[in-house]
Motif scaffolding. Structure first.
Motif, PDB file in Angstrom:
ATOM      1  N   THR A   1       0.819  -1.225   0.000  1.00  0.00           N
ATOM      2  CA  THR A   1       0.000   0.000   0.000  1.00  0.00           C
ATOM      3  C   THR A   1       0.842   1.259   0.000  1.00  0.00           C
ATOM      4  O   THR A   1       0.337   2.343  -0.303  1.00  0.00           O
ATOM      5  CB  THR A   1      -0.901   0.053   1.243  1.00  0.00           C
ATOM      6  N   GLU A   2       2.113   1.157   0.401  1.00  0.00           N
ATOM      7  CA  GLU A   2       2.996   2.309   0.579  1.00  0.00           C
ATOM      8  C   GLU A   2       2.411   3.312   1.576  1.00  0.00           C
ATOM      9  O   GLU A   2       2.797   4.487   1.599  1.00  0.00           O
ATOM     10  CB  GLU A   2       3.272   2.989  -0.758  1.00  0.00           C
ATOM     11  N   CYS A   3       1.474   2.859   2.386  1.00  0.00           N
ATOM     12  CA  CYS A   3       0.839   3.681   3.427  1.00  0.00           C
ATOM     13  C   CYS A   3       0.069   4.866   2.870  1.00  0.00           C
ATOM     14  O   CYS A   3      -0.035   5.918   3.516  1.00  0.00           O
ATOM     15  CB  CYS A   3       1.863   4.162   4.453  1.00  0.00           C
ATOM     16  N   VAL A   4      -0.485   4.727   1.673  1.00  0.00           N
ATOM     17  CA  VAL A   4      -1.289   5.798   1.094  1.00  0.00           C
ATOM     18  C   VAL A   4      -2.732   5.333   0.987  1.00  0.00           C
ATOM     19  O   VAL A   4      -3.049   4.160   1.206  1.00  0.00           O
ATOM     20  CB  VAL A   4      -0.759   6.204  -0.305  1.00  0.00           C
ATOM     21  N   ASN A   5      -3.613   6.242   0.639  1.00  0.00           N
ATOM     22  CA  ASN A   5      -5.002   5.900   0.346  1.00  0.00           C
ATOM     23  C   ASN A   5      -5.147   5.668  -1.149  1.00  0.00           C
ATOM     24  O   ASN A   5      -4.716   6.500  -1.957  1.00  0.00           O
ATOM     25  CB  ASN A   5      -5.940   7.028   0.776  1.00  0.00           C
TER      26      ASN A   5
ATOM     27  N   GLY B   1       8.301   0.794   4.807  1.00  0.00           N
ATOM     28  CA  GLY B   1       7.951   1.432   6.070  1.00  0.00           C
ATOM     29  C   GLY B   1       8.729   2.713   6.322  1.00  0.00           C
ATOM     30  O   GLY B   1       8.221   3.634   6.975  1.00  0.00           O
ATOM     31  N   GLY B   2       9.960   2.770   5.825  1.00  0.00           N
ATOM     32  CA  GLY B   2      10.729   4.006   5.947  1.00  0.00           C
ATOM     33  C   GLY B   2      10.101   5.130   5.155  1.00  0.00           C
ATOM     34  O   GLY B   2      10.032   6.281   5.612  1.00  0.00           O
ATOM     35  N   THR B   3       9.637   4.793   3.943  1.00  0.00           N
ATOM     36  CA  THR B   3       8.905   5.771   3.135  1.00  0.00           C
ATOM     37  C   THR B   3       7.656   6.221   3.873  1.00  0.00           C
ATOM     38  O   THR B   3       7.321   7.416   3.895  1.00  0.00           O
ATOM     39  CB  THR B   3       8.519   5.159   1.777  1.00  0.00           C
ATOM     40  N   CYS B   4       6.956   5.272   4.478  1.00  0.00           N
ATOM     41  CA  CYS B   4       5.764   5.596   5.256  1.00  0.00           C
ATOM     42  C   CYS B   4       6.092   6.562   6.394  1.00  0.00           C
ATOM     43  O   CYS B   4       5.332   7.505   6.660  1.00  0.00           O
ATOM     44  CB  CYS B   4       5.157   4.327   5.847  1.00  0.00           C
ATOM     45  N   ALA B   5       7.193   6.310   7.083  1.00  0.00           N
ATOM     46  CA  ALA B   5       7.551   7.139   8.233  1.00  0.00           C
ATOM     47  C   ALA B   5       7.746   8.591   7.832  1.00  0.00           C
ATOM     48  O   ALA B   5       7.245   9.512   8.492  1.00  0.00           O
ATOM     49  CB  ALA B   5       8.813   6.580   8.894  1.00  0.00           C
ATOM     50  N   VAL B   6       8.481   8.816   6.749  1.00  0.00           N
ATOM     51  CA  VAL B   6       8.688  10.181   6.267  1.00  0.00           C
ATOM     52  C   VAL B   6       7.361  10.805   5.869  1.00  0.00           C
ATOM     53  O   VAL B   6       7.046  11.947   6.244  1.00  0.00           O
ATOM     54  CB  VAL B   6       9.657  10.206   5.073  1.00  0.00           C
ATOM     55  N   ASP B   7       6.587  10.061   5.096  1.00  0.00           N
ATOM     56  CA  ASP B   7       5.329  10.587   4.594  1.00  0.00           C
ATOM     57  C   ASP B   7       4.396  10.982   5.733  1.00  0.00           C
ATOM     58  O   ASP B   7       3.801  12.074   5.721  1.00  0.00           O
ATOM     59  CB  ASP B   7       4.658   9.529   3.713  1.00  0.00           C
ATOM     60  N   LEU B   8       4.244  10.114   6.711  1.00  0.00           N
ATOM     61  CA  LEU B   8       3.356  10.416   7.833  1.00  0.00           C
ATOM     62  C   LEU B   8       3.822  11.645   8.599  1.00  0.00           C
ATOM     63  O   LEU B   8       3.007  12.490   8.997  1.00  0.00           O
ATOM     64  CB  LEU B   8       3.278   9.210   8.768  1.00  0.00           C
ATOM     65  N   ALA B   9       5.124  11.763   8.789  1.00  0.00           N
ATOM     66  CA  ALA B   9       5.641  12.882   9.584  1.00  0.00           C
ATOM     67  C   ALA B   9       5.509  14.218   8.868  1.00  0.00           C
ATOM     68  O   ALA B   9       5.158  15.230   9.490  1.00  0.00           O
ATOM     69  CB  ALA B   9       7.095  12.620   9.955  1.00  0.00           C
ATOM     70  N   VAL B  10       5.801  14.243   7.564  1.00  0.00           N
ATOM     71  CA  VAL B  10       5.728  15.524   6.860  1.00  0.00           C
ATOM     72  C   VAL B  10       4.285  15.913   6.540  1.00  0.00           C
ATOM     73  O   VAL B  10       3.957  17.103   6.459  1.00  0.00           O
ATOM     74  CB  VAL B  10       6.593  15.534   5.581  1.00  0.00           C
ATOM     75  N   MET B  11       3.414  14.923   6.351  1.00  0.00           N
ATOM     76  CA  MET B  11       2.006  15.220   6.087  1.00  0.00           C
ATOM     77  C   MET B  11       1.244  15.566   7.358  1.00  0.00           C
ATOM     78  O   MET B  11       0.281  16.335   7.317  1.00  0.00           O
ATOM     79  CB  MET B  11       1.329  14.023   5.406  1.00  0.00           C
TER      80      MET B  11
ATOM     81  N   LYS C   1      -0.416  14.440  -3.477  1.00  0.00           N
ATOM     82  CA  LYS C   1      -0.827  14.563  -2.074  1.00  0.00           C
ATOM     83  C   LYS C   1       0.069  13.744  -1.158  1.00  0.00           C
ATOM     84  O   LYS C   1       0.331  14.148  -0.018  1.00  0.00           O
ATOM     85  CB  LYS C   1      -2.280  14.112  -1.929  1.00  0.00           C
ATOM     86  N   PHE C   2       0.551  12.592  -1.653  1.00  0.00           N
ATOM     87  CA  PHE C   2       1.350  11.703  -0.809  1.00  0.00           C
ATOM     88  C   PHE C   2       2.836  11.708  -1.164  1.00  0.00           C
ATOM     89  O   PHE C   2       3.599  10.935  -0.583  1.00  0.00           O
ATOM     90  CB  PHE C   2       0.804  10.274  -0.903  1.00  0.00           C
ATOM     91  N   ASP C   3       3.264  12.556  -2.072  1.00  0.00           N
ATOM     92  CA  ASP C   3       4.681  12.633  -2.421  1.00  0.00           C
ATOM     93  C   ASP C   3       5.397  13.554  -1.438  1.00  0.00           C
ATOM     94  O   ASP C   3       5.088  14.754  -1.377  1.00  0.00           O
ATOM     95  CB  ASP C   3       4.842  13.167  -3.840  1.00  0.00           C
ATOM     96  N   PRO C   4       6.355  13.039  -0.650  1.00  0.00           N
ATOM     97  CA  PRO C   4       6.978  13.864   0.389  1.00  0.00           C
ATOM     98  C   PRO C   4       7.630  15.147  -0.122  1.00  0.00           C
ATOM     99  O   PRO C   4       7.538  16.196   0.528  1.00  0.00           O
ATOM    100  CB  PRO C   4       8.022  12.920   1.007  1.00  0.00           C
TER     101      PRO C   4
ATOM    102  N   THR D   1       6.788  16.926  -2.716  1.00  0.00           N
ATOM    103  CA  THR D   1       5.711  17.868  -3.045  1.00  0.00           C
ATOM    104  C   THR D   1       5.095  18.439  -1.780  1.00  0.00           C
ATOM    105  O   THR D   1       4.815  19.643  -1.684  1.00  0.00           O
ATOM    106  CB  THR D   1       4.635  17.167  -3.895  1.00  0.00           C
ATOM    107  N   VAL D   2       4.880  17.582  -0.785  1.00  0.00           N
ATOM    108  CA  VAL D   2       4.314  18.023   0.488  1.00  0.00           C
ATOM    109  C   VAL D   2       5.239  19.038   1.157  1.00  0.00           C
ATOM    110  O   VAL D   2       4.788  20.100   1.626  1.00  0.00           O
ATOM    111  CB  VAL D   2       4.069  16.828   1.417  1.00  0.00           C
ATOM    112  N   LEU D   3       6.530  18.729   1.194  1.00  0.00           N
ATOM    113  CA  LEU D   3       7.491  19.636   1.822  1.00  0.00           C
ATOM    114  C   LEU D   3       7.512  20.996   1.132  1.00  0.00           C
ATOM    115  O   LEU D   3       7.567  22.045   1.792  1.00  0.00           O
ATOM    116  CB  LEU D   3       8.886  19.015   1.785  1.00  0.00           C
ATOM    117  N   ALA D   4       7.475  20.997  -0.184  1.00  0.00           N
ATOM    118  CA  ALA D   4       7.548  22.251  -0.935  1.00  0.00           C
ATOM    119  C   ALA D   4       6.364  23.163  -0.636  1.00  0.00           C
ATOM    120  O   ALA D   4       6.507  24.396  -0.621  1.00  0.00           O
ATOM    121  CB  ALA D   4       7.629  21.959  -2.425  1.00  0.00           C
ATOM    122  N   ALA D   5       5.188  22.574  -0.396  1.00  0.00           N
ATOM    123  CA  ALA D   5       3.977  23.367  -0.201  1.00  0.00           C
ATOM    124  C   ALA D   5       3.678  23.674   1.265  1.00  0.00           C
ATOM    125  O   ALA D   5       2.849  24.537   1.561  1.00  0.00           O
ATOM    126  CB  ALA D   5       2.774  22.634  -0.817  1.00  0.00           C
ATOM    127  N   HIS D   6       4.353  23.008   2.181  1.00  0.00           N
ATOM    128  CA  HIS D   6       4.009  23.114   3.608  1.00  0.00           C
ATOM    129  C   HIS D   6       4.672  24.330   4.233  1.00  0.00           C
ATOM    130  O   HIS D   6       5.815  24.671   3.913  1.00  0.00           O
ATOM    131  CB  HIS D   6       4.457  21.841   4.339  1.00  0.00           C
TER     132      HIS D   6
END
Length: 250
Positions: A22-26, A65-75, A114-117, A119-124
């Motif tokens: 799932t890569e921890c995404v919806n 899971g490492g990808t998930c960890a980054v994604d969850l934290a930055v999102m 929405k789930f690309d770290p 992209t999320v970092l750039a907009a946050h």
């Protein structure tokens, strides 16, 4: 009776089965992100009297899971303040970007963004209380031998995953995928395995730092194995315990 401090932890199932990446995404493979943030975290808080403060929560993962960890934290900095990414990718992938959008997000470019770290970092807006630890192998591929690197060595990933088209690369927006055996990380196409995570970590850490996230880069000898993950987690655990405010013994 002596009361010892403890660091509560739980192992979350983000896929529901062994081979559901799932890569921890919806998406079509399940709403894994919602399960982790809206089901599991509230359950732990309500059933185990855990703190609800993001300052007391961290997330750790290996490979996908490492990808998930980054994604969850930055999102979700309102939910997690610390993360350890052990040999994760630049972002959720199951092959090339085009294949990832098709299979992981049902063809939605917006969902990918929405789930690309990156992209999320750039907009946050600037993060105020988020910290990260990246750990990677110094070998050139799964299970292979590696050179030992030191902690906090920015930009020194051995021969692993240099950007620019060498063997073992993944170009996140193009048609090239990493070389590697079928089945690593639940990839959908042959030839998309391990090899570029060190470069991915360097890129993510640099982008995160510009947004106020304190992060460090660390390296382990060995290949993309659970032995690597165990060593990396052991090294980072004291750091993580400090960041999530584990109580000290009286």
């Amino acid at each position: 009776m002596e009361v010892r401090p403890h660091l509560p932890g739980m192992l979350a199932d983000s896929g529901g089965s062994f081979n559901n990446d799932t890569e921890c995404v919806n998406g079509p493979r399940g709403n894994a992100a919602d399960h982790l943030t809206k089901d599991i975290r509230p359950y732990v808080i309500s059933h185990f009297s855990a703190s609800a403060s993001a300052a007391d929560w961290g997330v750790v993962g290996f490979s996908m899971g490492g990808t998930c960890a980054v994604d969850l934290a930055v999102m979700h900095p309102e939910l997690f303040s610390s993360f350890e990414d052990i040999a994760g990718d630049e972002g959720p992938i199951v092959g090339t970007k085009q294949l990832t959008i098709k299979d992981l997000y049902g063809g939605s470019q917006a969902a990918w963004a929405k789930f690309d770290p990156m992209t999320v970092l750039a907009a946050h807006p600037r993060y105020t209380d988020t910290a990260g630890w990246f750990d990677n192998t110094t070998s050139g591929g799964p299970g292979g031998p590696g050179r030992s690197g030191g902690p906090n060595n920015r930009g020194h990933g051995g021969t692993v995953g240099r950007q620019g088209g060498h063997q073992g690369q993944h170009h996140h927006g193009g048609a090239m995928s990493r070389s590697g055996p079928m089945g690593f990380g639940g990839r959908d196409i042959p030839g998309d395995g391990m090899g570029g995570q060190a470069a991915d970590a360097q890129k993510l850490c640099a982008a995160a730092g510009k947004k106020g996230i304190s992060c460090t880069l660390h390296y382990q000898p060995g290949g993309h194995t659970w032995q690597l993950a165990a060593s990396a987690f052991s090294d980072a655990l004291p750091w993580l315990a400090t960041h999530v405010h584990t109580p000290t013994a009286a």
